[in-house]
Design a protein around this motif. Sequence first.
Motif, PDB file in Angstrom:
ATOM      1  N   GLN A   6       0.832  -1.204   0.000  1.00 10.88           N
ATOM      2  CA  GLN A   6       0.000   0.000   0.000  1.00 10.88           C
ATOM      3  C   GLN A   6       0.867   1.256   0.000  1.00 10.88           C
ATOM      4  O   GLN A   6       0.615   2.201  -0.745  1.00 10.88           O
ATOM      5  N   ASN A 126     -14.677   8.096  -8.949  1.00  6.81           N
ATOM      6  CA  ASN A 126     -13.676   7.614  -8.011  1.00  6.81           C
ATOM      7  C   ASN A 126     -14.169   6.335  -7.348  1.00  6.81           C
ATOM      8  O   ASN A 126     -15.073   6.352  -6.528  1.00  6.81           O
ATOM      9  N   THR A 128     -12.875   2.732  -5.300  1.00  8.34           N
ATOM     10  CA  THR A 128     -11.745   2.137  -4.609  1.00  8.34           C
ATOM     11  C   THR A 128     -11.909   0.627  -4.640  1.00  8.34           C
ATOM     12  O   THR A 128     -12.940   0.107  -4.247  1.00  8.34           O
ATOM     13  N   ILE A 130     -10.573  -2.979  -3.321  1.00 10.04           N
ATOM     14  CA  ILE A 130      -9.757  -3.618  -2.288  1.00 10.04           C
ATOM     15  C   ILE A 130      -9.227  -4.919  -2.875  1.00 10.04           C
ATOM     16  O   ILE A 130     -10.000  -5.801  -3.265  1.00 10.04           O
ATOM     17  N   SER A 135      -5.895  -1.080  -0.758  1.00 11.94           N
ATOM     18  CA  SER A 135      -6.885  -0.238  -1.422  1.00 11.94           C
ATOM     19  C   SER A 135      -6.242   0.445  -2.630  1.00 11.94           C
ATOM     20  O   SER A 135      -5.221   1.095  -2.499  1.00 11.94           O
ATOM     21  N   ILE A 136      -6.851   0.237  -3.791  1.00 12.66           N
ATOM     22  CA  ILE A 136      -6.365   0.908  -4.994  1.00 12.66           C
ATOM     23  C   ILE A 136      -7.472   1.816  -5.466  1.00 12.66           C
ATOM     24  O   ILE A 136      -8.552   1.345  -5.812  1.00 12.66           O
ATOM     25  N   SER A 137      -7.223   3.141  -5.477  1.00 13.13           N
ATOM     26  CA  SER A 137      -8.272   4.036  -5.957  1.00 13.13           C
ATOM     27  C   SER A 137      -8.066   4.262  -7.447  1.00 13.13           C
ATOM     28  O   SER A 137      -6.935   4.283  -7.946  1.00 13.13           O
ATOM     29  N   ALA A 209      -6.442  14.434  -7.352  1.00 12.48           N
ATOM     30  CA  ALA A 209      -6.070  13.617  -6.200  1.00 12.48           C
ATOM     31  C   ALA A 209      -6.281  14.379  -4.899  1.00 12.48           C
ATOM     32  O   ALA A 209      -6.692  13.805  -3.898  1.00 12.48           O
TER      33      ALA A 209
ATOM     34  N   LYS B 227      -4.266   3.331   9.363  1.00 13.61           N
ATOM     35  CA  LYS B 227      -5.161   2.228   9.023  1.00 13.61           C
ATOM     36  C   LYS B 227      -4.639   0.916   9.607  1.00 13.61           C
ATOM     37  O   LYS B 227      -5.384   0.109  10.136  1.00 13.61           O
ATOM     38  N   GLN B 249      -8.893  11.359   1.598  1.00 18.37           N
ATOM     39  CA  GLN B 249      -7.826  10.378   1.359  1.00 18.37           C
ATOM     40  C   GLN B 249      -7.987   9.160   2.258  1.00 18.37           C
ATOM     41  O   GLN B 249      -7.706   8.038   1.846  1.00 18.37           O
ATOM     42  N   ARG B 252     -10.508   6.978   0.729  1.00 17.67           N
ATOM     43  CA  ARG B 252      -9.964   6.296  -0.445  1.00 17.67           C
ATOM     44  C   ARG B 252      -9.087   5.103  -0.039  1.00 17.67           C
ATOM     45  O   ARG B 252      -8.954   4.152  -0.777  1.00 17.67           O
ATOM     46  N   LEU B 253      -8.494   5.201   1.142  1.00 19.03           N
ATOM     47  CA  LEU B 253      -7.674   4.091   1.622  1.00 19.03           C
ATOM     48  C   LEU B 253      -8.508   3.054   2.358  1.00 19.03           C
ATOM     49  O   LEU B 253      -7.982   2.085   2.894  1.00 19.03           O
ATOM     50  N   GLY B 254      -9.821   3.273   2.409  1.00 18.02           N
ATOM     51  CA  GLY B 254     -10.697   2.286   3.036  1.00 18.02           C
ATOM     52  C   GLY B 254     -10.810   2.415   4.539  1.00 18.02           C
ATOM     53  O   GLY B 254     -11.150   1.455   5.222  1.00 18.02           O
TER      54      GLY B 254
END
Lengths: 291, 388
Positions: A6, A126, A128, A130, A135-137, A209, B227, B249, B252-254
């Motif tokens: 990540q 957008n 995301t 998993i 997590s890849i957005s 972003a 996280k 953000q 976006r990272l969950g």
Amino acid sequence: MTYVFQQLLNALQVGSIYALIALGYTMVYGILTMINFAHGDLFMVGAFFCFFAAIFLNLPFVPVLVISMVGVALLGVVIERCAYKPLRQAPRVSAIITALGVGLFLENFTLALNPYPKQVPQLLANTTWIFHGVSISSIALFIVILSLLLMLMLDLIVRRTMVGMAMRAISWDKAVVPLLGVPVDLIISLTFAIGTSLGGAAGVMYGLAYPVIDPYMGIMVGWKAFISAVVGGIGNIRGAMIGGYILGALEILVVAVMPSTYRDFVAFVLLLILLIFRPYGILGKPHPQKV
Amino acid sequence: MKKIFFPLTVCMAMVLLLTGCSSDDASSIRVGVIAELTGDMPAVGESCKKAAEMAVQQVNDAGGIEIAGKKYPLKLFIEDNAGKADQSASAAQKLITQEKVHAVIGPNATRYALPASEIAESSKVVLITPWSTSPKTTLDAKTNAPKKYVFRACFIDPFQGRVVAKFAMDTLKAKKAAVLYDVASEYNKGIAEIFRETFEKNGGAIVAFETYTTNDKDFSGQLTKIKKAAPDMIFLPNYYSEVPLQIQQAKRLGIAVPFVGSDSWGSQELLKLCGKDCEGYYFSTHYAADAATPVATKFIEGFKAKYANLPDDVAALTYDSFGLLFQALKSCGTLDRGAIRDALAKIPLYEGVTGNMQFKDGSGDPTKSAVIVKIKDGKFVYFASAAP
């Protein structure tokens, strides 16, 4: 392992933006041996063009990107013609001070138009994903791919076209090339146009972003991109790309393993050490001073 | 170059002479305002300016303030500090020496209020900061005794840090908390540290304590680390222009845990910049527009009628700063800068928009309460209050 992966993804996204902006510094340096300190602010203007095109013209992403790149490129050429060209024979310091002045002008001009931070609307969907806990957005992925594409295009232009050949020739020897019939002024303008348009593209992606933009956003990012260009070997295009990714990776990885307060301090100490061993940057070559 | 130099000097000298003459009249009360009109938090400066103009206009419409049997109108001088510490100090200098003001209101953010407060203290002019919550603003750096001339209209960070930590533990039932804050900013750092202290003292665990520096836009490294630490809640004591980026953000990272903030969230700009991303989160602040006392309702109605939008907490606190100053002026009976200070320090009770305040024991920090506000349907909604 997912944690490391990540963080690597994060580094790739940050690095892509540094690399794109670093290209502008390195191209101008390569051709004029001058550092265009206004470049970070041109990047900021790119983000604002993106904002205006998206809000007032209500355009989708691709036209917004084109408008920003062309707009910033034109601005770059105008700046070169009005502010830098008259100083081409002046001492190098004068040109650098002028560049700083142009940067301040751009910041404060944008500030005078509207001091509020702006929110860039979401131009791309957008989502995301998993993937095994990572997590890849879609935006991060898009930024990395588009940056790589733009860099590939630039590399092709510089290495495979007549314009690129002329650019390389001018950076090699400014005295002889005009004698061969190469239109130096035109090539310099083109270099500015290409370099700043990449900065504009970086501004658009940055707006995607990090959608809160303000007139001062270009200062820190600009400095870091400049450092990337120096680390990669200023004047060397591939070096700037590598430098951008190295700085992005260092920043993120220092945070990943150490308290985040140490980030800039450790990252820049590592870069200093690198420059001690390779003072010309990673891909730079020493130029003996002609006496 | 040489030719224009002489006329230029003459011009500048004349400008100095003219402004020097015009600023010396004793028929009005002169109040200076230092606001963040440009820079990184223009919404704060804008609110401050609007509330200041409103407070002054109300008094002038009523004929001014009566001091020793004579009514004095107010004259307002507004300076922009451009969101810079050095310009805050020079603005204070200009207001005090050139405009000869009787009192200064502002700047709002701690990092600008600190330098300005030093100038006010050494020039012996009252400075009331509406919004600076750091204890340092009103304390002398060397002796740690209260500064004589510096006051504020808001509560201080230790109180706010404790309120948020208690709220996180009691209401959100959080046992593990993470903090992300701007280490280069006085306010964020102070409040983050008090939060950690209180949270740990009450049996909670701080699983991540991450930092960044002002103007950073990328927080992915820190957030990925947070996280991994798996907290129950995340505390973001940061300014409204940065918070939306941090929350976006994180999502976006969950990261899906609740976010809690401090009074620096309390700008309508936050709602604009955040969109739907901040929905359902909480922050501690000075007042809630929807749960107001009669004094506050009157202010809110007046503000809405004049500017067609809701006043945020900076506007309310600026209005209260003026209210405190007016009350002191009325009771002191002279326009002497020292006497104004003494009257202000002795205010027994001031009923303000942001609650009742009083100054005790020569301290510039008022005793007052805080509220917790929830972001619901794109609005700030009253949730709970915490007594001093």
